[in-house]
Structure formats: C-alpha cells, structure tokens
Scaffold this active site. Structure first.
Site, PDB file in Angstrom:
ATOM      1  N   ASP A   1     -34.118  -0.333 -33.038  1.00  0.00           N
ATOM      2  CA  ASP A   1     -34.614   0.942 -32.538  1.00  0.00           C
ATOM      3  C   ASP A   1     -35.537   0.767 -31.344  1.00  0.00           C
ATOM      4  O   ASP A   1     -36.497  -0.015 -31.394  1.00  0.00           O
ATOM      5  CB  ASP A   1     -35.336   1.686 -33.660  1.00  0.00           C
ATOM      6  CG  ASP A   1     -34.421   1.934 -34.849  1.00  0.00           C
ATOM      7  OD1 ASP A   1     -33.242   2.270 -34.619  1.00  0.00           O
ATOM      8  OD2 ASP A   1     -34.872   1.772 -35.998  1.00  0.00           O
TER       9      ASP A   1
ATOM     10  N   ASP B   1     -34.184  -6.679 -32.282  1.00  0.00           N
ATOM     11  CA  ASP B   1     -34.603  -5.480 -32.977  1.00  0.00           C
ATOM     12  C   ASP B   1     -33.600  -4.384 -32.592  1.00  0.00           C
ATOM     13  O   ASP B   1     -32.826  -4.540 -31.641  1.00  0.00           O
ATOM     14  CB  ASP B   1     -36.021  -5.105 -32.543  1.00  0.00           C
ATOM     15  CG  ASP B   1     -36.532  -3.860 -33.226  1.00  0.00           C
ATOM     16  OD1 ASP B   1     -36.324  -3.717 -34.440  1.00  0.00           O
ATOM     17  OD2 ASP B   1     -37.136  -3.005 -32.536  1.00  0.00           O
TER      18      ASP B   1
END
Length: 230
Positions: A15, A13
C-alpha cells in the site's frame, strides 16, 4: 553493496508503495458502498484505525477483527464474488504502469520477488497475483473448523518488527539466512523501518514525511515512483 554470487531477493511493501492507495482502507470503503455495513459507524471506526496505522499505534488484532467482520458474516462465496468486483472496480484502475515495470525489472533480473504487507491475505492475495508476484507475506487469518476465517490472526502479524520475523521465517523455510542473500526492500512507511534497516538495499518509495527524513539522513535511495510516472 551487492553480495556477489548470493541470491537476490527483493521485498515490496504494497500500500502506497506498489499501489497509490491503501488496499485495506479501500476494501473497507468498498464494503460500505455495497451495503455490507453501516456506512456512518464503519467509516468512523475505519478512519480511526487508519489514523492509528499512520501514527504507528495500531492494534492490529483489534483492527483485523473489525476489518473482517462483514466478510465473516457473508461467507466464502459472497466474499469471493465481492472481492472480484473490488479488483475490477477499485484495484485494477489504481495499478500504475510504473509499479508493474518496477516489479518486472526485478523479475527479469532473476530476483526472487515478494510482497510483504501488513494487510491481510484475503484482501491482498489477488492483488499480488495481479501485480505478477508469486510470493506473498501478509497477515494470515485464522480459520475455524468450518474452514472459514474467524477474525483472529494466525501466527505473527506482518507489521512493523513482525515483518522482519515473518521474512526470517520465510528464509528459514528455504534453508536461507539473512547473510545468505542480497536483499532489497521498497517501502513508503515509517512503520517499515525495522525491515528497511535489516536489508542490504533499503529504498524509501513514495515515502511519508518521517521516512523521507530518515532516508535523507542515512543516504538511502528515495524513489518517488508515481510522481516520476506522472
């Protein structure tokens, strides 16, 4: 358990996992700072959408229409110039050595490395390159007859269960299936539980409170990446 002889693929991922900020939210803040939108109204709506994302209730289609509105109005040249400034002023100062080292460790181990993010491709493609990651699965933006973005999403948005779908499509395009690979996924968010449950090696990375609880209950590895650096 490592699947001996099978290709290792590591998914990240973006953020709050590889970045200590939310790039989508930061882009919105940046467009306010450069005068591309009404500061008060944009901030109110941006904060509202961000709260929905954290709660797992975000309508991603509504959000993408909102988030790309200023870019659509300005056109591709102004958008590209603004994004380079965004990279220079916001993203590069936020990139931490610990994140770069983690990505490099997997690349040096001959892992295939992908970023899989719910943030759109306009915001994230330059960030992936900055982090040294060649493969990106992000929210794809529909383009009109003029080649410029329309504000709609093309295909399945890479969010929650959509991340599993999009990764599955990526694997299929390479003649692979989940059972053919040894997979790892790093994420901070409870929104990513479907993909964390799908891979062989889930790593709760800088996890939010709900994901930390799940990771502890299931015996998943927990990596507080930025805390460990600092």
């Amino acid at each position: 358990m490592t699947r001996v002889g099978r290709p290792r693929i590591t998914f990240f991922d973006l953020d709050h996992t590889l970045l200590p900020i939310d790039s989508d939210y930061a882009w919105g803040e940046f467009t306010q700072a450069i005068g591309w939108c009404d500061r008060g109204e944009f901030k109110r709506r941006n904060d509202e959408f961000f709260a929905h994302y954290q709660a797992g209730t975000l309508d991603v289609h509504d959000y993408v229409r909102f988030a790309t509105e200023a870019v659509r109005r300005r056109g591709p040249q102004a958008a590209a110039e603004a994004h380079e400034r965004f990279m220079r002023e916001v993203i590069r100062p936020a990139v931490r050595p610990a994140a770069l080292e983690l990505v490099r460790k997997h690349l040096d181990s001959d892992d295939e490395v992908l970023i899989v993010t719910a943030t759109n491709e306009f915001v994230t493609a330059p960030i992936a390159r900055e982090l040294g990651v060649a493969h990106l699965i992000a929210v794809e933006l529909e383009r009109g007859s003029d080649g410029w973005i329309t504000g709609e999403i093309a295909g399945v948005p890479s969010m929650r269960e959509g991340k599993v779908v999009r990764v599955g499509q990526w694997l299929e395009s390479r003649g692979l299936d989940w059972l053919d690979i040894d997979s790892t996924f790093y994420s901070d968010s409870m929104n990513d539980l479907p993909l964390l449950e799908k891979v062989d090696h889930p790593v709760a990375t800088n996890p939010d409170a709900r994901l930390r609880t799940v990771a502890l209950e299931r015996g998943w590895r927990i990596l507080d990446l930025f805390t460990e650096q600092e």
